[in-house]
Every structure is written in C-alpha cells, then in structure tokens.
Design a protein around this motif. Structure first.
Motif, PDB file in Angstrom:
ATOM      1  N   GLU A  10       3.998  48.440  63.203  1.00 39.53           N
ATOM      2  CA  GLU A  10       4.268  47.486  62.207  1.00 39.53           C
ATOM      3  C   GLU A  10       5.291  46.486  62.344  1.00 39.53           C
ATOM      4  N   GLY A  11       6.011  46.713  63.596  1.00 38.27           N
ATOM      5  CA  GLY A  11       7.537  46.247  63.884  1.00 38.27           C
ATOM      6  C   GLY A  11       8.320  46.777  63.294  1.00 38.27           C
ATOM      7  N   TYR A  12       9.302  45.817  62.866  1.00 39.46           N
ATOM      8  CA  TYR A  12      10.727  46.146  62.293  1.00 39.46           C
ATOM      9  C   TYR A  12      10.674  46.587  60.870  1.00 39.46           C
ATOM     10  N   VAL A  13      10.593  48.187  60.587  1.00 39.36           N
ATOM     11  CA  VAL A  13      10.497  48.837  59.455  1.00 39.36           C
ATOM     12  C   VAL A  13      11.951  49.294  58.901  1.00 39.36           C
ATOM     13  N   PRO A  14      12.755  48.621  58.220  1.00 34.95           N
ATOM     14  CA  PRO A  14      14.059  49.112  57.729  1.00 34.95           C
ATOM     15  C   PRO A  14      14.089  50.340  57.065  1.00 34.95           C
ATOM     16  N   HIS A  15      12.953  50.509  56.432  1.00 31.08           N
ATOM     17  CA  HIS A  15      12.886  51.751  55.786  1.00 31.08           C
ATOM     18  C   HIS A  15      13.002  53.148  56.603  1.00 31.08           C
ATOM     19  N   ALA A  16      12.364  53.175  57.642  1.00 27.88           N
ATOM     20  CA  ALA A  16      12.341  54.074  58.863  1.00 27.88           C
ATOM     21  C   ALA A  16      13.786  54.371  59.321  1.00 27.88           C
ATOM     22  N   TYR A  17      14.485  53.395  59.443  1.00 30.24           N
ATOM     23  CA  TYR A  17      15.897  53.487  60.015  1.00 30.24           C
ATOM     24  C   TYR A  17      16.877  54.153  58.863  1.00 30.24           C
ATOM     25  N   GLU A  18      16.528  53.818  57.690  1.00 26.15           N
ATOM     26  CA  GLU A  18      17.413  54.396  56.684  1.00 26.15           C
ATOM     27  C   GLU A  18      16.998  55.896  56.270  1.00 26.15           C
ATOM     28  N   GLN A  19      15.706  56.216  56.711  1.00 24.18           N
ATOM     29  CA  GLN A  19      15.468  57.665  56.303  1.00 24.18           C
ATOM     30  C   GLN A  19      16.198  58.442  57.520  1.00 24.18           C
ATOM     31  N   LEU A  20      16.204  57.877  58.714  1.00 20.52           N
ATOM     32  CA  LEU A  20      16.690  58.641  59.830  1.00 20.52           C
ATOM     33  C   LEU A  20      18.207  58.645  59.856  1.00 20.52           C
ATOM     34  N   THR A  21      18.824  57.520  59.229  1.00 21.01           N
ATOM     35  CA  THR A  21      20.166  57.800  59.095  1.00 21.01           C
ATOM     36  C   THR A  21      20.451  58.961  58.092  1.00 21.01           C
ATOM     37  N   ALA A  22      19.704  58.865  57.056  1.00 22.41           N
ATOM     38  CA  ALA A  22      20.010  59.854  56.132  1.00 22.41           C
ATOM     39  C   ALA A  22      19.818  61.203  56.429  1.00 22.41           C
ATOM     40  N   ALA A  23      18.950  61.237  57.168  1.00 20.26           N
ATOM     41  CA  ALA A  23      18.758  62.688  57.697  1.00 20.26           C
ATOM     42  C   ALA A  23      19.923  63.445  58.626  1.00 20.26           C
ATOM     43  N   TYR A  24      20.296  62.344  59.556  1.00 25.30           N
ATOM     44  CA  TYR A  24      21.530  62.709  60.163  1.00 25.30           C
ATOM     45  C   TYR A  24      22.681  63.007  59.596  1.00 25.30           C
ATOM     46  N   ARG A  25      23.186  62.288  58.525  1.00 27.31           N
ATOM     47  CA  ARG A  25      24.027  62.393  57.561  1.00 27.31           C
ATOM     48  C   ARG A  25      24.148  63.729  56.903  1.00 27.31           C
ATOM     49  N   ARG A  26      22.903  64.129  56.366  1.00 30.56           N
ATOM     50  CA  ARG A  26      22.852  65.438  55.687  1.00 30.56           C
ATOM     51  C   ARG A  26      23.222  66.636  56.610  1.00 30.56           C
ATOM     52  N   ILE A  27      23.090  66.364  57.951  1.00 31.80           N
ATOM     53  CA  ILE A  27      23.627  67.560  58.672  1.00 31.80           C
ATOM     54  C   ILE A  27      25.027  67.224  59.356  1.00 31.80           C
ATOM     55  N   GLY A  28      25.451  66.228  58.877  1.00 32.16           N
ATOM     56  CA  GLY A  28      26.899  66.117  59.239  1.00 32.16           C
ATOM     57  C   GLY A  28      26.979  65.304  60.667  1.00 32.16           C
ATOM     58  N   ASP A  29      25.862  64.703  61.016  1.00 31.65           N
ATOM     59  CA  ASP A  29      26.097  63.750  62.406  1.00 31.65           C
ATOM     60  C   ASP A  29      26.547  62.677  62.269  1.00 31.65           C
ATOM     61  N   PRO A  72      13.480  69.499  65.034  1.00 38.71           N
ATOM     62  CA  PRO A  72      14.855  69.887  65.327  1.00 38.71           C
ATOM     63  C   PRO A  72      15.756  68.859  65.713  1.00 38.71           C
ATOM     64  N   HIS A  73      16.960  69.048  65.633  1.00 38.28           N
ATOM     65  CA  HIS A  73      18.148  68.230  65.975  1.00 38.28           C
ATOM     66  C   HIS A  73      18.117  67.704  67.215  1.00 38.28           C
ATOM     67  N   ALA A  74      18.040  66.338  67.443  1.00 39.02           N
ATOM     68  CA  ALA A  74      17.754  65.672  68.842  1.00 39.02           C
ATOM     69  C   ALA A  74      18.631  64.281  68.610  1.00 39.02           C
ATOM     70  N   PRO A  75      19.107  64.080  69.878  1.00 42.46           N
ATOM     71  CA  PRO A  75      20.056  62.959  70.040  1.00 42.46           C
ATOM     72  C   PRO A  75      19.488  61.732  69.450  1.00 42.46           C
ATOM     73  N   ALA A  76      20.182  60.815  68.850  1.00 41.43           N
ATOM     74  CA  ALA A  76      19.747  59.618  68.380  1.00 41.43           C
ATOM     75  C   ALA A  76      18.799  58.724  68.984  1.00 41.43           C
ATOM     76  N   GLU A  77      19.271  58.741  70.394  1.00 44.13           N
ATOM     77  CA  GLU A  77      18.387  58.070  71.173  1.00 44.13           C
ATOM     78  C   GLU A  77      17.051  58.226  71.428  1.00 44.13           C
TER      79      GLU A  77
END
Length: 488
Positions: free
Chosen positions: A338-357, A322-327
């Motif tokens: 695995e520490g810093y995984v850039p792809h995971a941040y890009e996927q989460l960003t794309a998910a928020y953009r798809r719903i207009g947040d 469900p939609h949840a705050p970014a925090e």
C-alpha cells in the motif's frame, strides 16, 4: 431384518453387540484396509444389518451394548441420518463401499480409525464423546459442517481428497468442538474449511499438507474462535490461509512452515485477534503476508521469513521478536503493497522503545520521514532534503553542531582576513571575526557585532548566506527537539 437372513459374519457381529464384544476379521495387525474390495463374504457385513443393529437390536440386562467391529468390508450405504444412538460405535480398519450418511444423527461415540471410505456425510452430527478418524483414507470429501462434538476430534494422519476442484476436502464450518482438533500429518487435497468454527481446546495441524488448485483457499478459518493454540508447525500449504476475523486465544505457530501461493496472498490474517503469531525457521513465503487491522500481543517474525510483499496497515502488536537491527525491520516496511503506511512505522518505533533500544527507534522515525518525503510536492521534498542533510529531521542533532562549527570557521577566517568597515567608526566596538560570525549564524543571540559593521562586495553575500543558513539550522533544530520531546 430377520436374523435368519444374516450371513455367518453378520450373525457374529449381531451376537457380540449386546455384550459390547470385539469382532475383528483381520488376518494380521498390519493388514491394509485399502485392499478391502477384495475381501470375501466371510468378512463382509451389510450396512443395513449395522443400521438395524444400532437402531433396534435387543440388549441384555447387566451388559453394555456397543458396536466394536474391525477389518470388515461394509457393503451398501450406512444410513443413520436423524438416528439417536446411545451405544459406542467403533468401525476401525474397515472398508466402506459407499459413503456413510450420518446427517443430523446423535451418537455416543464414533471411532473410524484406519478405515477406508469414499467420503463422509455427517453435517450437523452430534457426538456426546470423541470422534476419531485417525489414519483414515477418504476418497471424497468429509462433511461435518455444523457438527457438535462434546469431546475431541481426531484426524491424525488422515488422507482426504475432494471429488472436484474447488470443493473443500474437509468441511468443518460452524463446527463446535468441546475439546481440541488433533490432525497432525493430515493430507487434504481441496482444503479445509473452519469458517465460524468454535474450538474449546487447540487446533493441531502440524506437518499437514494442504493443497488446492488455482490458488484457492486451502485453510479457511475466517471468524473461527479457538481458545487454545493453532499449531501449523511444519505444514506445507499450496494455496492461501484465510484467518480474517478469527480469534485465537493462544498462539498461531507457523514455525518451519512452507506457504506457497505466488501472485496472491499466502496468509490473510486481517482483522483478527491473536495472542501470539510465530513466523520463524521457515523459508520466505511465496505470496503476500496480509496482517492489516490485526491485533496481536506478540509477533515473532524473523526478517528472513518476510515475503516480497506485505500489507501492514493498522496492524497493532505489543511485542516484536526476535530483536533485529532496524535496517532489517525497515526492509519489511518498504515492501508494503500500500506504499507509505505511517502506522507501521509508529508500531515498529514503539516496539523498539519498549525494549529500550532508542537508537533503533530513532532510525525508524528517520526512515519514516524519508518515506513520507516521497509523497510530498517538489517544494516539500526540497525542504525535506534540507532537514535531512542538516540534522536528519531532528533525529541526528549533532549534524547541526558540525555545520555550525564548519560555517563558524569559514566566516571567522574570511572576516579575519578582510575586516568589514564599521558603520560608525567612533561608536563601533572592537571587531572580532569569531563573534561577528556567531552574530550572523545565531538569529536569537546578539553580541553587538553584526549591527556595527557592514561587509562589502562578496563578503556581504557571504554574510547573507550565513544568516540564511543560521535560520535554517535553527528552524530544523527546534523542529527536531520539539518532535523528540513530544515522542517522549
């Protein structure tokens, strides 16, 4: 076997077979077959009689032969391996003294409902219809590896125990099921193997209890192909679930599930392709959630379900609910083992953009830059801190306006109180402290003030500071605008 050798109970079964009639030795409908070892000769049937009946008994014209036996104690080993049996077989509410051997046999239909057995050896079994083992109690493993079942396989509320630690209780590896696998309420001590299985319908293990020893795999469905859903609602799993390389057309439903495997993975779903994954209404997993390289259409993941460690590298999903705050979502990314995984941040960003947040998307990108900063050498981290403090890596551009206004006020007040001396008194324009400060702060725009006046002493150092700060602000603003435009 001669008919004269049979007991009255066996003769009754033999005569009923050719007409497909029921033979039920039970004294009441709620009789417990677990006490079958105490049943007497009046309800005891030798397995050898049943074998002869199924393989060579004569049939009557105009009748459909079938073995329909209930409430019997079956002694000896029912050995039908390699047998070709065209009759329906129902041995319900029975007590088997030995493991039935159905290896490579072909049966029209088999029903063992409510029976008690020491195990089942039926690898590569072929059933033209339905295989029903609902409410059965197996003291040993059920081996159905490589079986082909044209209809459905029913194991509702079955209780299966392995003979030794590390041995799977239910072996369904490379099985082919033409319909679905129904096993709600299943109890398996030793785990379930579905490696390489092919199921045309759905797999239902709702409310099942699967447990192993020593943190072993208790549901192994690697490389399995399921055309419907895999329903694990309310399951209790003590061990780990393996779905590497599996393909599930519908949804993997782990709602209300309890997954416990401390110190190791609780769910390994790497490199799999799944329509929807539901992780909701459950306590946090006790163990690692591994979704590396998985391809998902919908990921329903409640933040409260996420365990202390996740593995999300190369995970791809179209929708995150469900939609949840970014925090709350960012807390999950910080737990990546695995520490810093850039792809995971890009996927989460794309998910928020798809719903207009867009606000949440910017927060994720800002968190990505801060996480990346920790991987840089000291000078890279220093520059990162500057960008973060000034304009939030370009995702908070209003900060630059605040800095500029503050510096403009400081410079204007300072130079209004202490006018710098003109370089050429007869050619210099009238001094304006505001535009003089703007000339120092803005590296591109010139109002003709900076080159006409020369501050002295501490005010000269102030001008250097304003010029340097102006360049930093300009660089970070341009970087931020470039990043934002490229994302759009």
């Amino acid at each position: 076997m001669e008919i004269d050798d049979m007991t009255p109970a066996e003769e009754r079964v033999w005569r009923a077979f050719s007409r497909g009639q029921d033979v039920d030795f039970r004294e009441s409908a709620d009789e417990d077959p677990d006490r079958g070892a105490d049943w007497g000769p009046e309800r005891t049937v030798r397995a050898a009689v049943l074998r002869a009946l199924l393989l060579s008994a004569p049939q009557e014209d105009g009748e459909t032969a079938a073995l329909r036996l209930g409430g019997a104690r079956i002694t000896g080993s029912l050995d039908l391996k390699y047998g070709d049996i065209d009759h329906a077989v129902r041995l319900s509410h029975c007590y088997f003294e030995n493991v039935p051997v159905l290896y490579a046999a072909r049966l029209r239909q088999l029903n063992l409902r409510d029976s008690v057995l020491p195990g089942l050896d039926a690898a590569t079994l072929r059933v033209d219809g339905v295989l029903r083992m609902s409410d059965c109690l197996f003291d040993g493993p059920v081996r159905l590896g490589g079986a082909q079942i044209a209809g459905a396989l029913f194991l509702d509320r079955a209780d299966i125990g392995a003979l030794s630690a590390g041995q799977p209780a239910l072996q369904l590896n490379h099985v082919t099921i033409g319909d679905g696998l129904s096993a709600p309420g299943l109890r398996a001590r030793g785990g379930v193997r579905l490696t390489g299985a092919s199921v045309a319908g759905s797999v239902d293990l709702g409310q099942a209890r699967l447990e192993g020893s020593g943190g072993e795999v208790v549901l192994d469905a690697e490389l399995a192909a399921v055309e419907g859903d895999v329903l694990l609602r309310g399951v209790e799993v003590y061990g780990w679930i393996g779905l590497r390389g599996a393909r599930i057309e519908g949804r993997l439903d782990l709602s209300h599930a309890r997954l416990s495997n401390p110190g190791d993975a609780a769910l390994r779903a790497s490199s799999c392709t799944i329509g929807e994954v539901w992780l909701r209404k459950s306590p946090p997993m006790e163990g690692t959630l591994n979704l590396r390289r998985a391809q998902l259409d919908v990921l329903w993941l409640e933040p409260d379900v996420v365990p202390e460690e996740v593995l999300l590298d190369s995970l791809v999903y179209t929708s995150l609910t469900p939609h949840a705050p970014a925090e709350r979502r960012l807390a999950m990314l910080r737990r990546d083992g695995e520490g810093y995984v850039p792809h995971a941040y890009e996927q989460l960003t794309a998910a928020y953009r798809r719903i207009g947040d867009d606000h949440a998307a910017r927060q994720v990108q800002l968190a990505k830059q801060r996480r990346h900063r920790g991987t840089l050498p000291w000078y890279g981290r220093l520059w990162g801190y500057v960008q973060d403090a000034t304009v939030g890596y370009g995702f908070r551009p209003l900060r630059a306006a605040g800095w500029l206004v503050s510096l403009l006020v400081i410079g204007s007040v300072a130079y209004a109180l202490h006018h710098p001396q003109p370089l050429k008194a007869d050619e210099a324009p009238q001094f304006n402290p505001v535009f003089y400060t703007l000339d120092l702060l803005l590296p591109v725009i010139s109002f003709g003030q900076e080159g006409a006046f020369a501050p002295a002493d501490g005010y000269q150092w102030l001008s250097y500071a304003l010029v340097l700060t102006g360049w930093i602000l300009a660089t970070t603003v341009v970087t931020g605008i470039t990043r934002t435009v490229s994302r759009q």
